[in-house]
Enzyme design. Structure first.
Site, short mmCIF file in Angstrom:
data_model
loop_
_atom_site.label_atom_id
_atom_site.label_comp_id
_atom_site.label_asym_id
_atom_site.label_seq_id
_atom_site.Cartn_x
_atom_site.Cartn_y
_atom_site.Cartn_z
N ASP A 67 4.91 23.47 48.94
CA ASP A 67 5.86 22.35 48.96
C ASP A 67 6.13 21.80 47.57
O ASP A 67 5.35 22.00 46.63
CB ASP A 67 5.38 21.24 49.88
CG ASP A 67 4.07 20.61 49.42
OD1 ASP A 67 3.16 21.38 49.03
OD2 ASP A 67 3.96 19.37 49.45
N GLU A 128 0.96 19.60 50.30
CA GLU A 128 0.01 19.13 49.28
C GLU A 128 0.50 17.84 48.63
O GLU A 128 -0.28 16.93 48.33
CB GLU A 128 -0.18 20.22 48.22
CG GLU A 128 -1.34 19.98 47.26
CD GLU A 128 -0.95 19.18 46.02
OE1 GLU A 128 -1.85 18.81 45.24
OE2 GLU A 128 0.26 18.90 45.81
#
Length: 360
Positions: A67, A128
């Site tokens: 991400d 994350e």
């Protein structure tokens, strides 16, 4: 041998795939066939993390996250000199796709060169950037490693995260009382006013070398001519000092309670959650010795320094996996000025290759 042209092309392809936190599926689907082509057995856990496994004893975990932060949609990378940059309207996405690209190129070069190597397990996590959510929900029964290299640090690969803080997120909801702002404002109780009173009593910014505090979100009110009945705000604090961390928590809770006493007709609720725990790197750990020795053989001096951020490495440590977090060649991450230095990206891929093949 590391193929620089392929590496840069791979990185640029990755950053063109939109993958803001919680929307990583397209990049996962891009990576899965590439991992399978390398001969790894690819699986997904219930949270959607990508876990690719090579058979063999004592595997080494290689990790990065899929991400990115916003603004990270429609990224247009370009190569200018020895750097990859965005067009200035978005981030570049080097955090953490430079790490992903380096892992993929390192493994591709090992397979191409038919080099003997330590078995690997590759973990590409989700979420994350919103609190290490993917790593926190990782299915640990699928993880076979006791050591890991996490490609998620700032700067060149020899920049090693020596310590990381404990991180607390908080969200506060203030409920006041609505009233017409022009006709009978005295009947209202402004939730925005109460929230700003709280925020004004809280610290902000860098507090010392180890600690920061930030209120980063606020929302309230519905129309211009109404005393606002509801306001929410959210923030975080983090510290590498346990005592300071506890004091900041106490300060926040005390401020909220004192405000409740001043505004007895209001309702003030808070939600606090520790998202990750601090750690201090032990230079005598075998994975740290391995990483620094490989760097030395590459002609790079390990640069171990503290960090104010957290990575999946924090979660790995809580689950018994010793790890080292290394730089991935990106700079000014989380900004539209983010850039990746191509020679540093090549070194990151070379490091991945050499740390896996070391001693084989």
């Amino acid at each position: 041998m590391i193929n620089e042209e392929r590496l840069v092309q791979s990185f640029c392809e990755l950053v063109k795939i939109d993958s803001p936190s919680d929307e990583e599926e397209a990049v996962a689907q891009h990576l899965i066939p590439r991992l399978e082509k390398l001969g790894l057995q690819v699986a997904r856990d219930a949270h959607g993390n990508v876990i690719a496994t090579e058979p063999g004893e004592n595997p080494l975990l290689l990790s990065a996250h899929m991400d990115t932060v916003e603004p990270g949609r429609g990224i247009k990378p370009s190569v200018i000199g020895d750097r990859v940059v965005s067009d200035g309207t978005t981030i570049l996405g080097g955090d953490c796709k430079a790490g992903v690209a380096a892992i993929m190129e390192g493994l591709e070069s090992i397979i191409e060169d038919k080099k003997a190597h330590r078995p690997v397990q590759v973990v590409f996590t989700r979420g994350e950037e919103i609190g290490l959510v993917g790593a926190s929900n990782l299915d640990w029964s699928m993880i076979k490693c006791r050591e890991a290299v996490v490609f998620d640090g700032n700067g060149p690969v020899n920049q090693i995260t020596g310590s990381s803080p404990t991180y607390m997120r908080f969200d506060v909801t203030v409920k006041g009382r609505a009233a017409h702002a022009g006709v009978e404002p005295e009947k209202g109780l402004s939730a925005i006013r109460i929230a700003t009173d709280i925020i004004n009593q809280l610290p902000q910014g860098r507090l010392d070398e180890e600690s920061t505090f930030n209120v980063g979100l606020i929302s309230g009110g519905s129309v211009r001519n109404s005393v606002p009945a509801l306001t929410t705000f959210g923030g975080e604090f983090r510290s590498r000092n346990a005592e300071t961390f506890d004091l900041l928590k106490m300060q926040l809770l005390t401020t909220l309670e004192q405000t409740r006493q001043r505004y007895r007709e209001a309702t003030i609720d808070e939600d606090l959650e520790v998202m990750f725990q601090m750690y201090q790197l032990d230079p005598d750990e075998s994975i740290v010795k391995l990483a620094t020795r490989v760097m030395g053989e590459m002609g790079m001096a390990p640069d171990i320094r503290p960090s104010g951020g957290g990575t999946d490495g924090n979660v790995f440590r809580l689950n018994g996996i010793a790890n080292v977090v290394v730089g991935m060649s990106t700079n000014e991450m989380h900004t539209v000025n983010e850039y990746v230095v191509i020679p540093d990206l090549v070194n990151t891929a070379k490091f991945c290759q050499q740390v896996v093949t070391f001693g084989s």
